[in-house]
Design a protein around this motif. Structure first.
Motif, PDB file in Angstrom:
ATOM      1  N   VAL A   1       3.212  -0.217   0.108  1.00  0.00           N
ATOM      2  CA  VAL A   1       3.398  -1.553  -0.481  1.00  0.00           C
ATOM      3  C   VAL A   1       4.630  -1.542  -1.377  1.00  0.00           C
ATOM      4  CG1 VAL A   1       0.941  -2.116  -0.429  1.00  0.00           C
ATOM      5  CG2 VAL A   1       1.894  -0.974  -2.441  1.00  0.00           C
ATOM      6  N   ALA A   2       5.164  -2.757  -1.616  1.00  0.00           N
ATOM      7  CA  ALA A   2       6.282  -2.949  -2.542  1.00  0.00           C
ATOM      8  C   ALA A   2       6.132  -4.319  -3.166  1.00  0.00           C
ATOM      9  CB  ALA A   2       7.625  -2.830  -1.815  1.00  0.00           C
ATOM     10  N   GLY A   3       6.661  -4.460  -4.358  1.00  0.00           N
ATOM     11  CA  GLY A   3       6.517  -5.727  -5.080  1.00  0.00           C
ATOM     12  C   GLY A   3       7.445  -6.794  -4.534  1.00  0.00           C
ATOM     13  N   GLY A   4       6.879  -7.881  -4.020  1.00  0.00           N
ATOM     14  CA  GLY A   4       7.684  -8.993  -3.524  1.00  0.00           C
ATOM     15  C   GLY A   4       8.575  -8.569  -2.365  1.00  0.00           C
ATOM     16  N   ASN A   5       9.827  -9.042  -2.366  1.00  0.00           N
ATOM     17  CA  ASN A   5      10.755  -8.751  -1.280  1.00  0.00           C
ATOM     18  C   ASN A   5      11.671  -7.569  -1.584  1.00  0.00           C
ATOM     19  OD1 ASN A   5       9.837 -10.923   0.286  1.00  0.00           O
ATOM     20  ND2 ASN A   5      11.127 -12.367  -0.878  1.00  0.00           N
ATOM     21  N   ASP A   6      11.487  -6.915  -2.734  1.00  0.00           N
ATOM     22  CA  ASP A   6      12.330  -5.752  -3.043  1.00  0.00           C
ATOM     23  C   ASP A   6      11.502  -4.482  -2.887  1.00  0.00           C
ATOM     24  OD1 ASP A   6      10.742  -5.458  -5.337  1.00  0.00           O
ATOM     25  OD2 ASP A   6      12.064  -6.769  -6.498  1.00  0.00           O
ATOM     26  N   SER A   7      12.096  -3.340  -3.262  1.00  0.00           N
ATOM     27  CA  SER A   7      11.441  -2.048  -3.050  1.00  0.00           C
ATOM     28  C   SER A   7      10.763  -1.514  -4.298  1.00  0.00           C
ATOM     29  CB  SER A   7      12.482  -1.014  -2.571  1.00  0.00           C
ATOM     30  OG  SER A   7      13.521  -0.883  -3.534  1.00  0.00           O
ATOM     31  N   THR A   8      10.650  -2.326  -5.346  1.00  0.00           N
ATOM     32  CA  THR A   8      10.013  -1.854  -6.566  1.00  0.00           C
ATOM     33  C   THR A   8       8.502  -1.753  -6.374  1.00  0.00           C
ATOM     34  OG1 THR A   8       9.842  -4.101  -7.390  1.00  0.00           O
ATOM     35  CG2 THR A   8      11.803  -2.852  -8.016  1.00  0.00           C
ATOM     36  N   PRO A   9       7.842  -0.785  -7.001  1.00  0.00           N
ATOM     37  CA  PRO A   9       6.386  -0.647  -6.853  1.00  0.00           C
ATOM     38  C   PRO A   9       5.663  -1.862  -7.418  1.00  0.00           C
ATOM     39  CG  PRO A   9       7.372   1.337  -7.789  1.00  0.00           C
ATOM     40  CD  PRO A   9       8.417   0.272  -7.822  1.00  0.00           C
ATOM     41  N   VAL A  10       4.460  -2.075  -6.954  1.00  0.00           N
ATOM     42  CA  VAL A  10       3.654  -3.185  -7.444  1.00  0.00           C
ATOM     43  C   VAL A  10       3.059  -2.820  -8.799  1.00  0.00           C
ATOM     44  CG1 VAL A  10       3.117  -3.956  -5.113  1.00  0.00           C
ATOM     45  CG2 VAL A  10       1.595  -2.345  -6.265  1.00  0.00           C
ATOM     46  N   ASP A  11       2.571  -3.818  -9.496  1.00  0.00           N
ATOM     47  CA  ASP A  11       1.939  -3.620 -10.795  1.00  0.00           C
ATOM     48  C   ASP A  11       0.427  -3.747 -10.654  1.00  0.00           C
ATOM     49  OD1 ASP A  11       4.364  -3.266 -12.183  1.00  0.00           O
ATOM     50  OD2 ASP A  11       4.670  -5.444 -12.245  1.00  0.00           O
ATOM     51  N   SER A  12      -0.268  -3.427 -11.723  1.00  0.00           N
ATOM     52  CA  SER A  12      -1.719  -3.547 -11.735  1.00  0.00           C
ATOM     53  C   SER A  12      -2.133  -5.013 -11.573  1.00  0.00           C
ATOM     54  CB  SER A  12      -2.284  -2.996 -13.046  1.00  0.00           C
ATOM     55  OG  SER A  12      -1.953  -1.628 -13.195  1.00  0.00           O
ATOM     56  N   GLY A  13      -3.284  -5.223 -10.921  1.00  0.00           N
ATOM     57  CA  GLY A  13      -3.776  -6.589 -10.750  1.00  0.00           C
ATOM     58  C   GLY A  13      -4.696  -6.679  -9.551  1.00  0.00           C
TER      59      GLY A  13
END
Length: 391
Positions: free
Chosen positions: A251-263
């Protein structure tokens, strides 16, 4: 007078015999002294029945064999007709094709010949742990050693662990088609996700059943069909029909390659509606590969994701402190002294001192180093005395 002549002839004959014997002794001793390599070669031959470990390994691979026949099963196990593992190990079942994904591994088997069923189960390091076949499938059975002797198949964790039996580059394997009757195939899609802790780059889905094949996708928050293409965090590649456990989804956050956050996150089963085995849900703006449905609703589950990233240590002030004013002069003096001191050059070994007589040799093997050298000198001295007396 005749008596003296007769005695003289006998003495001469004895001296000639001694002369010939001396020459024979000298030749034999010289041959022994000058040919130490021959003696070494004879001693180094293995005794009868002594077989090297490499030879044993080769024989073990050559004797390994497995037989897998076409069969009809419920989809939860596969019957292996015969598996011979000279050193013990595992029968590994994988799906034939480009992915060659592992679908089952036997329990550790002792050395010998075995037959019986291999239940579909996950292997350590496998992101797709299949527990049930959902349609007719071609499987390949391969024999593997338990090279680290831990009773667990580690072939996916380390490249050089639990290697396959085989003669040269050809593994010991067989293939067959496993037919799953329609009555035994899963009919309803389902997915289960429990609360998870992750580093923010992957999500592990507990269980997923895809009756017709498809994909497991992860969405941010609760699934909402009106904006699902925007909340997609990641999806698996195409999964064949069947049931799976502990499916890892990148997984990645949104359309970029940053990791997702808690939630809160949701996992959703998507069909392969266009049949191309490529996930086209986002690129088609939700037209292709839509979510599978049960009773009119998408097959989905929601849970909490807790992201724990490794902390980065902060450098201490001491580690980056500047040297005092007196330190540069001290360092410069030390460097100057080291430069003025000549460095000894290691002596080079003469090139002609190489020898074929072993690693501990000094390169001087030959007649001078032979322990029989004093004996040879003595024999030559005796030969010289006998020659003088004969004359």
């Amino acid at each position: 007078m005749k008596l003296l002549i007769t005695l003289g002839h006998r003495v001469e004959e004895q001296m000639n015999t001694a002369y010939r014997n001396s020459v024979l002794v000298v030749v034999l001793l010289a041959a022994t002294a000058l040919a130490p390599g021959i003696a070494v070669g004879i001693v180094s031959h293995p005794v009868d029945g002594d077989v090297s470990a490499q030879q044993n390994a080769t024989d073990a691979s050559a004797n390994a064999s497995v037989t897998l026949a076409n069969q009809t099963r419920t989809g939860r196990s596969v019957f292996v007709d015969r598996a011979t593992l000279p050193e013990g190990g595992f029968v590994v079942l994988s799906e034939a094709g480009e992915n060659d994904s592992i679908v089952g591994v036997s329990l550790p088997l002792s050395a010998g010949t075995h037959e019986g069923k291999v239940t579909l189960r996950g292997a350590p390091g496998n992101d797709l742990n299949r527990t049930r076949l959902g349609t007719n499938t071609t499987l390949v059975a391969t024999l593997h050693r338990d090279s680290n002797d831990n009773g667990r198949f580690d072939g996916l964790l380390t490249s050089d662990a639990d290697e396959p039996y085989g003669n040269g580059s050809t593994p010991a394997r067989d293939r067959a088609t496993v037919t799953v009757a329609a009555s035994d195939r899963p009919t309803n899609a389902s997915v289960t996700l429990s609360n998870r802790t992750s580093d923010g780059t992957t999500v592990t889905v507990d269980r997923a059943t895809l009756p017709d094949g498809g994909y497991v996708a992860v969405h941010d928050g609760g699934y909402n069909g009106s904006n699902a293409t925007e909340t997609l965090l990641g999806a698996t590649g195409y999964l064949d029909a069947g049931s799976y456990e502990n499916v890892t989804v990148a997984v990645a956050g949104g359309n970029d390659s940053t990791p997702v956050d808690s939630g809160r996150i949701s996992v959703v089963i998507h069909d392969d509606t266009d049949g191309d085995r490529a996930f086209q849900y986002v690129s088609s703006d939700g037209v292709e590969d839509q979510p599978a449905r049960a009773n009119g609703s998408p097959v989905a589950d929601t849970a909490s994701l807790t992201v724990e990233r490794p902390s980065t240590p902060t450098p201490t002030v001491t580690a980056t402190s500047s040297p005092t004013e007196t330190e540069p002069s001290t360092t410069a003096t030390a460097e100057s002294t080291a430069t003025e001191t000549p460095t000894a050059t290691p002596a080079q070994e003469p090139a002609d001192e190489s020898t074929p007589y072993g690693g501990e040799s000094s390169g001087r093997e030959g007649i001078l180093d032979n322990p029989l050298f004093p004996v040879i000198i003595g024999v030559f001295a005796l030969f010289a005395v006998l020659t003088v007396v004969r004359r």
